[in-house]
Design a protein around this motif. Sequence first.
Motif, short mmCIF file in Angstrom:
data_model
loop_
_atom_site.label_atom_id
_atom_site.label_comp_id
_atom_site.label_asym_id
_atom_site.label_seq_id
_atom_site.Cartn_x
_atom_site.Cartn_y
_atom_site.Cartn_z
N LYS A 30 23.23 -30.53 0.70
CA LYS A 30 22.25 -29.80 1.50
C LYS A 30 21.01 -29.47 0.65
O LYS A 30 19.87 -29.59 1.12
CB LYS A 30 22.88 -28.52 2.03
CG LYS A 30 22.02 -27.77 3.04
CD LYS A 30 22.69 -26.48 3.49
CE LYS A 30 24.02 -26.76 4.17
NZ LYS A 30 24.67 -25.49 4.65
N SER A 31 21.24 -29.10 -0.59
CA SER A 31 20.14 -28.77 -1.49
C SER A 31 19.30 -30.00 -1.82
O SER A 31 18.07 -29.94 -1.81
CB SER A 31 20.72 -28.16 -2.79
OG SER A 31 19.71 -28.00 -3.75
N VAL A 32 19.97 -31.11 -2.09
CA VAL A 32 19.27 -32.35 -2.45
C VAL A 32 18.47 -32.89 -1.26
O VAL A 32 17.30 -33.29 -1.40
CB VAL A 32 20.28 -33.40 -2.95
CG1 VAL A 32 19.60 -34.75 -3.14
CG2 VAL A 32 20.90 -32.94 -4.26
N ASP A 55 27.35 -27.94 -0.18
CA ASP A 55 26.19 -27.17 -0.63
C ASP A 55 25.25 -28.04 -1.46
O ASP A 55 24.02 -27.93 -1.36
CB ASP A 55 26.65 -25.97 -1.47
CG ASP A 55 27.46 -24.97 -0.66
OD1 ASP A 55 27.30 -24.97 0.58
OD2 ASP A 55 28.25 -24.22 -1.26
N LEU A 56 25.83 -28.91 -2.29
CA LEU A 56 25.03 -29.75 -3.16
C LEU A 56 24.17 -30.73 -2.37
O LEU A 56 22.97 -30.87 -2.62
CB LEU A 56 25.96 -30.51 -4.12
CG LEU A 56 25.30 -31.52 -5.07
CD1 LEU A 56 24.21 -30.87 -5.90
CD2 LEU A 56 26.38 -32.16 -5.97
N LYS A 97 18.33 -33.08 5.85
CA LYS A 97 19.42 -32.11 5.83
C LYS A 97 20.74 -32.85 5.75
O LYS A 97 20.83 -34.05 6.02
CB LYS A 97 19.37 -31.24 7.08
CG LYS A 97 19.41 -32.00 8.40
CD LYS A 97 19.26 -31.04 9.57
CE LYS A 97 19.28 -31.82 10.89
NZ LYS A 97 19.14 -30.90 12.05
N THR A 146 17.53 -32.43 -9.81
CA THR A 146 17.96 -31.03 -9.67
C THR A 146 19.47 -30.86 -9.72
O THR A 146 19.96 -29.73 -9.72
CB THR A 146 17.45 -30.46 -8.33
OG1 THR A 146 18.10 -31.13 -7.24
CG2 THR A 146 15.94 -30.61 -8.19
N LYS A 165 25.78 -22.90 -10.73
CA LYS A 165 27.03 -22.51 -10.07
C LYS A 165 28.13 -22.12 -11.06
O LYS A 165 29.04 -21.37 -10.73
CB LYS A 165 27.54 -23.65 -9.18
CG LYS A 165 26.67 -23.94 -7.97
CD LYS A 165 26.78 -22.83 -6.95
CE LYS A 165 26.00 -23.15 -5.70
NZ LYS A 165 26.09 -22.05 -4.68
N ALA A 222 17.21 -31.31 1.27
CA ALA A 222 16.08 -30.46 1.64
C ALA A 222 14.82 -30.85 0.86
O ALA A 222 13.71 -30.78 1.38
CB ALA A 222 16.43 -28.99 1.39
N ILE A 223 14.99 -31.26 -0.37
CA ILE A 223 13.84 -31.65 -1.20
C ILE A 223 13.16 -32.89 -0.64
O ILE A 223 11.93 -33.05 -0.72
CB ILE A 223 14.29 -31.89 -2.66
CG1 ILE A 223 14.83 -30.58 -3.25
CG2 ILE A 223 13.15 -32.44 -3.51
CD1 ILE A 223 15.48 -30.73 -4.61
N PHE A 268 21.69 -27.52 -10.55
CA PHE A 268 22.51 -26.94 -9.50
C PHE A 268 23.92 -26.65 -10.02
O PHE A 268 24.47 -25.55 -9.76
CB PHE A 268 22.59 -27.94 -8.32
CG PHE A 268 23.43 -27.45 -7.16
CD1 PHE A 268 22.86 -26.76 -6.11
CD2 PHE A 268 24.81 -27.68 -7.15
CE1 PHE A 268 23.64 -26.30 -5.05
CE2 PHE A 268 25.59 -27.22 -6.10
CZ PHE A 268 25.01 -26.53 -5.05
#
Length: 426
Positions: A383-385, A380-381, A392, A416, A424, A387-388, A420
Amino acid sequence: MPATEFVGYDRSSEQGRVLALVADGELRYELAQGVEGILVLDQTPCYAEMGGQVGDHGTIQGPNGTFQVTDVQKNKGGKFMHSGKVVSGTLSVGETVTASIDVERRKAIMRAHSATHLLDAALKKVLGDHVHQAGSLVEPDRLRFDFTHFEAITPEQLAQIDKLVNDAILEGYPVATEVLPIEEAKKKGAVAMFGEKYGDIVRVVEMGDFSMEFCGGTHLDNTAKAGPFRIKSEGSVASGVRRIEATVGRLSLDTMNRNQELLFHAAQVLKTTPGELAAKAEQQAAEMKELRHELEKFKSEASLGEARQFLTAAKNVGGLKVLTAIRNGMDANALRQMGDFLRDKAPDVVAVLASANGEKITFLAVCGPEAVKRGIKAGDLVKSVCAICGGKGGGKPDSAMGGGSDLLKLDDALATVDDFVAEKLK
């Protein structure tokens, strides 16, 4: 207009009368300097392209001008069409001129043509009597030979073919030609070219007891003059048809000389002799392998040293060690090794490592066992990073990778990570 008489089997220069001149597709009475065209003679020493052998080059000297011959073709009426250009003065219909071939080029063509006959015979001896010529091209010191055969030739067979041809050259077989009725030629054992049509009278070319074939081309008077024969390639060109390309004469010698120069140069660079070059190269390769191994070991140790420094600088977010780092130029394996070290060394670590190579960013996120238990998942981490940065990623809870392409957003993406983790842990 009568057919052209070819007198070039034993003559390199001969007088003839100009029967016709053609330029721009039209008959002309005269061709002037600079004009490209076709010249037809009543007799010529210039060989017209036939049976795979290319046409001669040469000159046609008239009383008032010179014509440079760059190709010779034979039309259906038996006329030899000398193509070329008037390089000086003028040539006119009816003039008596002297046609002369490029002797050195003709010799090189004859070397290749005689070697083609030797190759054909060698193929039959090594592969079997099912081998038939299916096409050929004979150029100065270069030949291409197509033949029927239904499987790839092994390296051992190629070496045997090469040896047979060179042995026949070294043997110095006399090359004899005679004109015979076709049935008599067949009784002698002469080999006909596959798919060719013959008249009642044929020309037979015999090379000792090694080769005997129907052929209208030009040849050496002794096989020894062919020089070294070298097969350059062998392969399939159609179903059941294979092709060999080879060189002879000066072209083979030039290749051998270039290869020898490279051999001596390589030996000089490696500070050895040509005879010891292979052993020296193997030694150098082994040393290079060992050096690469040592270098990778050094880089690995250096990376682990950096990883220890990262841990000491990690932030405490809700009791977890959170860290981010950019190490440009590292590949995915190096990032993964550093991440594995961090995760194994600190069970409570949450780390995101990034490496920029050109315009591509590679991200690695790792989470120690304690961090995973508290709900922080590397997949999850990352994927978030990613995307910015316009990319992906994904992976397992303890290790995940991804990519991005927006280098300007790299610092923002890493910034971020603390938020994050804090989000969580709520």
